[in-house]
Scaffold this active site. Structure first.
Site, PDB file in Angstrom:
ATOM      1  N   TYR A  32     -10.005 -25.955   4.513  1.00 61.70           N
ATOM      2  CA  TYR A  32      -9.018 -25.981   3.425  1.00 61.70           C
ATOM      3  C   TYR A  32      -8.265 -24.652   3.284  1.00 61.70           C
ATOM      4  O   TYR A  32      -7.815 -24.311   2.181  1.00 61.70           O
ATOM      5  CB  TYR A  32      -9.720 -26.302   2.103  1.00 61.70           C
ATOM      6  CG  TYR A  32     -10.008 -27.784   1.911  1.00 61.70           C
ATOM      7  CD1 TYR A  32      -8.978 -28.717   1.852  1.00 61.70           C
ATOM      8  CD2 TYR A  32     -11.311 -28.256   1.754  1.00 61.70           C
ATOM      9  CE1 TYR A  32      -9.237 -30.070   1.658  1.00 61.70           C
ATOM     10  CE2 TYR A  32     -11.577 -29.604   1.555  1.00 61.70           C
ATOM     11  CZ  TYR A  32     -10.525 -30.504   1.507  1.00 61.70           C
ATOM     12  OH  TYR A  32     -10.773 -31.845   1.303  1.00 61.70           O
TER      13      TYR A  32
ATOM     14  N   ASN B 244     -12.704 -36.410  -5.885  1.00 64.20           N
ATOM     15  CA  ASN B 244     -11.826 -37.580  -5.702  1.00 64.20           C
ATOM     16  C   ASN B 244     -12.229 -38.460  -4.511  1.00 64.20           C
ATOM     17  O   ASN B 244     -11.398 -39.149  -3.920  1.00 64.20           O
ATOM     18  CB  ASN B 244     -10.349 -37.169  -5.658  1.00 64.20           C
ATOM     19  CG  ASN B 244      -9.991 -36.365  -4.433  1.00 64.20           C
ATOM     20  OD1 ASN B 244     -10.878 -35.905  -3.713  1.00 64.20           O
ATOM     21  ND2 ASN B 244      -8.710 -36.184  -4.186  1.00 64.20           N
TER      22      ASN B 244
ATOM     23  N   HIS C 197     -10.902 -37.840   1.524  1.00 66.28           N
ATOM     24  CA  HIS C 197      -9.796 -37.019   2.024  1.00 66.28           C
ATOM     25  C   HIS C 197      -9.204 -37.717   3.233  1.00 66.28           C
ATOM     26  O   HIS C 197      -9.920 -38.381   3.986  1.00 66.28           O
ATOM     27  CB  HIS C 197     -10.300 -35.634   2.447  1.00 66.28           C
ATOM     28  CG  HIS C 197      -9.291 -34.863   3.251  1.00 66.28           C
ATOM     29  ND1 HIS C 197      -8.282 -34.137   2.676  1.00 66.28           N
ATOM     30  CD2 HIS C 197      -9.102 -34.766   4.601  1.00 66.28           C
ATOM     31  CE1 HIS C 197      -7.520 -33.606   3.632  1.00 66.28           C
ATOM     32  NE2 HIS C 197      -8.006 -33.966   4.806  1.00 66.28           N
TER      33      HIS C 197
ATOM     34  N   GLU D  52      -7.273 -31.384  12.021  1.00 65.09           N
ATOM     35  CA  GLU D  52      -8.486 -31.777  11.284  1.00 65.09           C
ATOM     36  C   GLU D  52      -9.473 -32.555  12.159  1.00 65.09           C
ATOM     37  O   GLU D  52     -10.687 -32.363  12.047  1.00 65.09           O
ATOM     38  CB  GLU D  52      -8.080 -32.593  10.042  1.00 65.09           C
ATOM     39  CG  GLU D  52      -7.318 -31.740   9.039  1.00 65.09           C
ATOM     40  CD  GLU D  52      -6.915 -32.489   7.785  1.00 65.09           C
ATOM     41  OE1 GLU D  52      -7.187 -33.705   7.669  1.00 65.09           O
ATOM     42  OE2 GLU D  52      -6.324 -31.843   6.898  1.00 65.09           O
TER      43      GLU D  52
END
Ligand code: CMP
Length: 134
Positions: A49, A112, A115, A126
């Site tokens: 991140y 949440n 991702h 990623e």
């Protein structure tokens, strides 16, 4: 054909939602071609991140992502990036539509549930971050 990175975050894994989320992904027509459950070190989470470093939510995000095991997966399909983002719903679960993963499995914008890569360049970075052989 496109590939994208999916993470089932520690909040969703801890609540036992991982299997249901994987079924929803497969039901949407996306194929899970690699998967592993890992626990991120702080260095791994910060590397992943890095673009968010300095933002107000950064510390909470790193703390959440290192709080327990998570599931990283590579998804494959036609337009996989946009299709998976649509399946996840809005970043903020309070704004996510019913039937999306974040509406149904997430509790807050920090926790949440999932991702997904936001564009082709991120997807390549990623996927390679967690699956260097892909
Ligand atoms: P994710 O898709 O993993 O990308 C960055 C994460 O930061 C995001 O999901 C949220 O969990 C978290 N976050 C917390 N606050 C915000 C915010 N205001 N905007 C974007 N992301 C946020």
């Amino acid at each position: 054909m496109q590939t994208t990175l999916s993470i089932v975050k520690p909040d969703a894994v801890a609540k036992g939602y991982a299997e249901d989320i994987c079924l929803r992904i497969e039901d949407s027509g996306l194929k899970i071609i690699s998967k592993k459950q890992i626990k991120l070190s702080r260095d791994q989470a910060e590397g992943f991140y890095a673009e968010h470093k300095g933002k107000p939510f950064y510390e909470a995000l790193i703390n959440l992502m290192t709080s327990g095991p998570l599931l990283v997966q590579v998804l494959e399909g036609k337009e996989a990036i946009s299709r998976y983002r649509k399946l996840m719903g809005d970043t903020n679960p309070k704004k996510a539509s019913p039937g999306t993963l974040r509406h149904d499995f997430a509790e807050s914008i920090d926790a949440n549930a999932v991702h997904g890569s936001d564009c082709e360049e991120s997807a390549i970075r990623e996927v390679t971050y967690f699956f260097p052989n892909k």
